[in-house]
Design an enzyme around this catalytic site. Structure first.
Site, PDB file in Angstrom:
ATOM      1  NE  ARG A 168       7.470  32.203 -14.111  1.00  0.00           N
ATOM      2  CZ  ARG A 168       7.263  33.509 -14.222  1.00  0.00           C
ATOM      3  NH1 ARG A 168       7.295  34.097 -15.409  1.00  0.00           N
ATOM      4  NH2 ARG A 168       7.012  34.230 -13.133  1.00  0.00           N
ATOM      5  CB  VAL A 198      29.677  27.005 -25.708  1.00  0.00           C
ATOM      6  CG1 VAL A 198      29.810  28.289 -24.937  1.00  0.00           C
ATOM      7  CG2 VAL A 198      30.599  25.938 -25.142  1.00  0.00           C
ATOM      8  NE  ARG A 205      19.339  24.189 -38.775  1.00  0.00           N
ATOM      9  CZ  ARG A 205      19.443  22.938 -38.336  1.00  0.00           C
ATOM     10  NH1 ARG A 205      19.921  22.014 -39.111  1.00  0.00           N
ATOM     11  NH2 ARG A 205      19.057  22.611 -37.130  1.00  0.00           N
ATOM     12  N   GLY A 221      12.069  24.914 -38.825  1.00  0.00           N
ATOM     13  CA  GLY A 221      11.603  23.548 -39.083  1.00  0.00           C
ATOM     14  C   GLY A 221      10.340  23.249 -38.296  1.00  0.00           C
ATOM     15  CB  ILE A 224      20.522  30.231 -30.982  1.00  0.00           C
ATOM     16  CG1 ILE A 224      21.093  29.031 -31.744  1.00  0.00           C
ATOM     17  CG2 ILE A 224      20.120  29.861 -29.577  1.00  0.00           C
ATOM     18  CD1 ILE A 224      22.516  28.667 -31.322  1.00  0.00           C
ATOM     19  CG  ASP A 225      20.228  28.556 -36.157  1.00  0.00           C
ATOM     20  OD1 ASP A 225      21.141  28.583 -35.302  1.00  0.00           O
ATOM     21  OD2 ASP A 225      19.854  27.517 -36.726  1.00  0.00           O
TER      22      ASP A 225
HETATM   23  N1  LIG Z   1       9.350  20.265 -43.583  1.00  0.00           N
HETATM   24  C1  LIG Z   1       8.907  19.789 -42.405  1.00  0.00           C
HETATM   25  N2  LIG Z   1       7.692  19.197 -42.320  1.00  0.00           N
HETATM   26  C2  LIG Z   1       7.254  18.738 -41.143  1.00  0.00           C
HETATM   27  N3  LIG Z   1       7.934  18.827 -39.986  1.00  0.00           N
HETATM   28  C3  LIG Z   1       9.130  19.390 -40.026  1.00  0.00           C
HETATM   29  C4  LIG Z   1       9.689  19.916 -41.232  1.00  0.00           C
HETATM   30  N4  LIG Z   1      10.895  20.442 -40.942  1.00  0.00           N
HETATM   31  C5  LIG Z   1      11.089  20.225 -39.634  1.00  0.00           C
HETATM   32  N5  LIG Z   1      10.045  19.618 -39.061  1.00  0.00           N
HETATM   33  C6  LIG Z   1       9.908  19.156 -37.685  1.00  0.00           C
HETATM   34  O1  LIG Z   1      10.423  20.113 -36.789  1.00  0.00           O
HETATM   35  C7  LIG Z   1      11.511  19.553 -36.052  1.00  0.00           C
HETATM   36  C8  LIG Z   1      12.504  20.614 -35.714  1.00  0.00           C
HETATM   37  O2  LIG Z   1      13.026  21.182 -36.905  1.00  0.00           O
HETATM   38  P1  LIG Z   1      14.524  21.692 -36.965  1.00  0.00           P
HETATM   39  O3  LIG Z   1      14.733  22.265 -38.310  1.00  0.00           O
HETATM   40  O4  LIG Z   1      15.420  20.579 -36.534  1.00  0.00           O
HETATM   41  O5  LIG Z   1      14.631  22.776 -35.800  1.00  0.00           O
HETATM   42  P2  LIG Z   1      14.034  24.283 -35.680  1.00  0.00           P
HETATM   43  O6  LIG Z   1      12.580  24.212 -35.511  1.00  0.00           O
HETATM   44  O7  LIG Z   1      14.707  24.799 -34.451  1.00  0.00           O
HETATM   45  O8  LIG Z   1      14.448  25.008 -36.944  1.00  0.00           O
HETATM   46  C9  LIG Z   1      12.031  18.444 -36.971  1.00  0.00           C
HETATM   47  O9  LIG Z   1      12.765  17.473 -36.267  1.00  0.00           O
HETATM   48  C10 LIG Z   1      10.734  17.877 -37.507  1.00  0.00           C
HETATM   49  O10 LIG Z   1      10.106  17.062 -36.568  1.00  0.00           O
HETATM   50  O1  LIG Z   2      22.118  20.326 -31.750  1.00  0.00           O
HETATM   51  P1  LIG Z   2      22.390  19.713 -33.073  1.00  0.00           P
HETATM   52  O2  LIG Z   2      21.397  18.660 -33.433  1.00  0.00           O
HETATM   53  O3  LIG Z   2      23.811  19.269 -33.163  1.00  0.00           O
HETATM   54  O4  LIG Z   2      22.183  20.809 -34.198  1.00  0.00           O
HETATM   55  C1  LIG Z   2      23.005  21.897 -34.393  1.00  0.00           C
HETATM   56  C2  LIG Z   2      22.200  22.983 -35.072  1.00  0.00           C
HETATM   57  O5  LIG Z   2      21.221  23.461 -34.183  1.00  0.00           O
HETATM   58  C3  LIG Z   2      21.341  24.866 -34.030  1.00  0.00           C
HETATM   59  O6  LIG Z   2      22.141  25.114 -32.880  1.00  0.00           O
HETATM   60  C4  LIG Z   2      19.998  25.498 -33.824  1.00  0.00           C
HETATM   61  O7  LIG Z   2      19.214  25.260 -34.952  1.00  0.00           O
HETATM   62  P2  LIG Z   2      17.647  25.084 -34.867  1.00  0.00           P
HETATM   63  O8  LIG Z   2      17.130  26.196 -34.015  1.00  0.00           O
HETATM   64  O9  LIG Z   2      17.189  25.150 -36.290  1.00  0.00           O
HETATM   65  O10 LIG Z   2      17.353  23.764 -34.259  1.00  0.00           O
HETATM   66  C5  LIG Z   2      22.084  25.321 -35.286  1.00  0.00           C
HETATM   67  O11 LIG Z   2      22.753  26.540 -35.104  1.00  0.00           O
HETATM   68  C6  LIG Z   2      23.009  24.163 -35.511  1.00  0.00           C
HETATM   69  O12 LIG Z   2      23.350  24.050 -36.873  1.00  0.00           O
HETATM   70 MG   LIG Z   3      16.062  26.052 -37.582  1.00  0.00          MG
END
Ligand SMILES: Nc1ncnc2c1ncn2[C@@H]1O[C@H](COP(=O)(O)OP(=O)(O)O)[C@@H](O)[C@H]1O
Ligand SMILES: O=P(O)(O)OC[C@H]1O[C@](O)(COP(=O)(O)O)[C@@H](O)[C@@H]1O
Ligand SMILES: [Mg+2]
Length: 323
Positions: free
Chosen positions: A21, A254, A171, A104, A126-127
Site C-alpha cells: 500500500r 499458523v 528455517r 532468498g 518472519i524468520d
Molecule cells: N540464490 C538465489 N538466486 C536467485 N534467486 C533466488 C535465490 N534464492 C532465492 N531466490 C528467489 O527468491 C525466491 C524466494 O526465496 P526464499 O528463500 O524461498 O524466500 P525468502 O525470500 O522469504 O527468504 C526463490 O523462490 C527464488 O525465486
Molecule cells: O511455506 P513453506 O513453503 O512451507 O515454507 C516454510 C518456510 O517458510 C518460512 O515460514 C518463511 O521463510 P522465508 O521467509 O524464507 O520464505 C520458514 O520459517 C519456513 O521454513
Molecule cells: Mg528466507
C-alpha cells in the site's frame, strides 16, 4: 524513473500488505505509475503486471498475507530466468522494481541490480534471518502469534503435568524460537545455531520434574538438528528419564498468518515508502528495514549471503531464567 513495479516473494509475512500500500501510494504521490506483480518472481517472468491505483490498495493495511500473492520460483535462480524477467519489465516500460521479501528474494534482487536493473528491497520475512537488520517485517506478528499459542499450551500442560515440545518456524535461524522461549518463559530452547544433545534436554526436563514443576515447555526451532518430531522419537523409549508425560505441537504456518501488529503495519508502511524514495533518488541496490530504532537502508551487497548471528547473551539469559 517513470514506472515502477512491486512484488512480494518467498514466504508471506504479516505487514506485506502495508508495504504494498505504501509503495503504491508513495509512488503515485512521487508522480510514478505503479504496477503490482502477481506471484513474486514467477509472475515477473510471466509478465503478470497489474496497474495499481490509490484505490487498489484501499482497506488492505490490516490484512495478513499479501494481496499480490507470493511464490517460490526456481526459474528465477537461473540467469536465463532473470533475463526473461528483465525483458518483461522492459517490454512493459518498467524502470524500477521494489522487492518485498526475505534473504532468498533479496539474493534475487541483488542479482537483478548486478545485471543493471534498478531495484530496492524491503526486508520482509518472519524468520528474522536477514543480516544487518534488527527486525524484519512480519517477525513481530509471528512472535506474538507463537507466544499466544505457547501460553495456551502452558495452561493445559500445567493441568496435566506434562512436558511439551513446541516447534516454531525460522528455517535455519533460531531467532523466533529463542524470543518465543524468552517471552513465554520456556524451560528449554533448542536452536539450530547450537548443537544440542537430546539427552541433555531429557536431563533438564527430569530436573524440572524433580524440582516439582507442574509442566515443562521445550521450544524447538524447526531447523534444529533434532526438530520436535526427532526429539519426541528420541524420547519415546526414554520416558522414565524425562519424568513428565510428553506431547508435541508444531505451530507451523499458523505463525505466518493473521492480522499484522501495529509494529508490522508501521514498519511495512515506512519501509515501503523508503524503498520508493531509494529508487527515485537513484540509490539503487539498497534495502530498507528496521535497524537501531528506525527504518534505514543498507546496500544489498552488505546484506545478502551473510548469516545473522543470535545474541549469545540472550541464549544464556534464557537458560538462567528457566529455573
Ligand atoms: N540464490 C538465489 N538466486 C536467485 N534467486 C533466488 C535465490 N534464492 C532465492 N531466490 C528467489 O527468491 C525466491 C524466494 O526465496 P526464499 O528463500 O524461498 O524466500 P525468502 O525470500 O522469504 O527468504 C526463490 O523462490 C527464488 O525465486
Ligand atoms: O511455506 P513453506 O513453503 O512451507 O515454507 C516454510 C518456510 O517458510 C518460512 O515460514 C518463511 O521463510 P522465508 O521467509 O524464507 O520464505 C520458514 O520459517 C519456513 O521454513
Ligand atoms: Mg528466507
Amino acid at each position: 524513473m517513470k514506472r515502477i513495479a512491486v512484488l512480494t516473494s518467498g514466504g508471506d509475512a504479516p505487514g506485506m500488505n502495508a508495504a504494498i500500500r505504501s509503495v503504491v501510494r508513495v509512488g503515485i504521490a512521487e508522480g510514478l505509475e505503479v504496477y503490482g506483480v502477481e506471484q513474486g518472481y514467477a509472475g515477473l517472468i510471466a509478465g503478470r503486471f497489474v496497474p495499481m491505483t490509490v484505490r487498489s490498495v484501499g482497506g488492505i493495511i490490516g490484512l495478513g498475507g499479501t494481496v499480490l500473492g507470493s511464490a517460490r520460483c526456481p526459474e528465477f535462480r537461473t540467469e536465463e530466468g532473470r533475463r526473461k524477467a528483465i525483458e518483461q519489465m522492459q517490454a512493459h516500460g518498467i524502470d524500477g522494481l521494489v522487492v518485498i521479501g526475505g534473504g532468498g528474494s533479496q539474493t534475487g534482487s541483488l542479482l537483478l541490480h548486478r545485471m543493471g536493473f534498478p531495484v530496492a528491497g524491503v526486508a520482509s520475512t518472519i524468520d528474522n534471518d536477514l543480516y544487518g537488520f534488527d527486525l524484519t517485517l512480519g517477525v513481530d506478528t509471528a512472535l506474538n502469534t507463537a507466544l499466544e499459542s505457547l501460553d495456551r499450551i502452558r495452561s493445559t500442560a500445567s493441568s496435566h503435568h506434562r512436558a511439551f515440545l513446541v516447534e516454531v518456524m525460522g528455517r535455519d535461524c533460531g531467532y523466533l524460537a529463542l524470543m518465543t522461549a524468552l517471552a513465554g518463559g520456556a524451560e528449554v530452547v533448542v536452536v539450530p545455531e547450537v548443537d544440542v544433545d537430546p539427552d541433555a534436554v531429557a536431563r533438564e526436563l527430569r530436573e524440572a520434574y524433580e524440582r516439582g514443576k507442574s509442566h515443562a515447555i521445550v521450544v524447538v526451532a524447526e531447523g534444529a538438528r533434532y526438530n520436535a518430531a526427532a526429539m519426541a522419537e528420541h524420547f519415546r523409549e526414554r520416558r522414565d528419564e524425562v519424568g513428565f508425560e510428553l506431547r508435541m505441537t508444531v505451530l507451523g504456518h499458523v505463525q505466518r498468518g493473521g492480522t499484522p501488529t501495529a509494529f508490522d503495519r508501521l514498519l511495512g508502511t515506512r519501509a515501503g515508502a523508503m524503498a520508493v524514495k531509494l529508487l527515485v533518488e537513484g540509490r539503487h541496490g539498497h534495502i530498507a528495514g528496521w535497524l537501531e530504532g528506525k527504518v534505514q537502508a543498507l546496500p544489498l551487497e552488505e546484506v545478502v549471503g551473510k548469516k545473522r548471528p543470535l545474541e549469545p547473551d540472550l541464549l544464556s539469559l534464557a537458560e538462567v531464567l528457566a529455573q
